[in-house]
Design a protein around this motif. Structure first.
Motif, mmCIF file in Angstrom:
data_model
loop_
_atom_site.group_PDB
_atom_site.id
_atom_site.type_symbol
_atom_site.label_atom_id
_atom_site.label_comp_id
_atom_site.label_asym_id
_atom_site.label_seq_id
_atom_site.Cartn_x
_atom_site.Cartn_y
_atom_site.Cartn_z
ATOM 1 N N VAL A 88 0.834 -1.208 0.000
ATOM 2 C CA VAL A 88 0.000 0.000 0.000
ATOM 3 C C VAL A 88 0.871 1.263 0.000
ATOM 4 C CG1 VAL A 88 -1.515 1.380 1.471
ATOM 5 C CG2 VAL A 88 -2.037 -1.035 1.035
ATOM 6 N N GLY A 89 1.904 1.273 0.853
ATOM 7 C CA GLY A 89 2.715 2.483 0.976
ATOM 8 C C GLY A 89 3.461 2.849 -0.280
ATOM 9 N N VAL A 90 3.777 1.866 -1.100
ATOM 10 C CA VAL A 90 4.487 2.127 -2.349
ATOM 11 C C VAL A 90 3.518 2.473 -3.473
ATOM 12 C CG1 VAL A 90 5.939 1.089 -4.134
ATOM 13 C CG2 VAL A 90 6.461 0.696 -1.742
ATOM 14 N N ALA A 91 2.344 1.806 -3.514
ATOM 15 C CA ALA A 91 1.416 1.980 -4.623
ATOM 16 C C ALA A 91 0.477 3.174 -4.454
ATOM 17 C CB ALA A 91 0.582 0.715 -4.797
ATOM 18 N N ALA A 92 0.167 3.555 -3.226
ATOM 19 C CA ALA A 92 -0.721 4.694 -2.982
ATOM 20 C C ALA A 92 0.072 5.995 -3.019
ATOM 21 C CB ALA A 92 -1.419 4.526 -1.621
#
Length: 233
Positions: free
Chosen positions: A224-228
């Protein structure tokens, strides 16, 4: 009868206002709360931790941002230890993941794009795995499996919209998902929809995602932290 949530049918739109799209960044926001990160470090020091396991920097600090975490550790006056060293502070407690005593650092929030009336028996999303048991209002929300909203979450978890739980219904798409606001649900385009965060602040717990998907909490937040779209507060 089944409907495409992006295209209201004449039957579904009867008596309802036409959906209005909100001009928003297409990605949900992974908000990193610096105060929670600092509190977890202070609590760890008081509990006797003097060093932080360097493993927490892997995968961009589990999606929390390596630079953000390095600065927080430095500000707390703590040093780094070789990965796996006994007595070093690990990522679960540092980031407040489920099962630890830390305060959750990451909150994932999407935005409502549009709402529409869904009649009893109508289905939504691919394969129509959800059909409304009664008339209800659904919302299309920014955030799909392309940003870490795992496809297996459909029909299994809820988001928080304006203080109410709204179940994710149907299959999660690449960039959006559908949530059920209930028969009297009314929200405006742009309203925040919190996927997970700090339960002490009334936000859904990440633990429901691990239970629904079988993935570990560190796997979920790293993706999530990389894609959002990551932000700090």
């Amino acid at each position: 009868m089944s409907v495409d949530p992006l295209r209201p049918s004449a039957e579904s739109s009867r008596g309802a206002a036409a959906p209005v799209a909100a001009p928003l960044d297409p990605r949900p926001v992974a908000l990193i709360r610096l105060a929670a990160l600092a509190q977890n470090l202070r609590d760890a020091r008081e509990a006797g931790f003097a060093v932080v396991d360097r493993d927490v920097l892997s995968a961009d600090a589990w999606g929390h941002g390596a630079g953000i975490v390095e600065r927080a550790v430095s500000s707390a006056g703590m040093a780094w230890a070789d990965s796996g060293r006994a007595g070093a502070l690990g990522g679960a407690r540092l980031f407040g993941l489920p099962g630890s005593s830390g305060r959750p650092v990451m909150t994932l929030t999407g935005r409502v794009i549009m709402t529409k009336l869904l009649r009893r028996g109508e289905g939504v999303s691919y394969g129509y795995t959800f059909r409304a048991p009664s008339d209800t209002t659904i919302a299309l929300v920014r955030g799909g499996y392309g940003q870490g909203i795992v496809r297996r979450l459909g029909n299994r978890v809820a988001v928080r919209v304006e203080g109410r739980d709204a179940p994710v219904v149907g299959r999660v798409a690449m960039d959006v998902c559908v949530v059920d606001l209930g028969p009297r649900g009314t929200v405006s385009p742009g309203a925040p929809a919190v996927f997970f965060g700090d339960p002490d602040q009334g936000e859904p717990a990440l633990g429901s995602w691990t239970a629904a998907t079988g993935l570990s909490a560190d796997e979920i937040v790293a993706i999530v932290g990389v894609a959002a779209r990551r932000e700090t507060s």
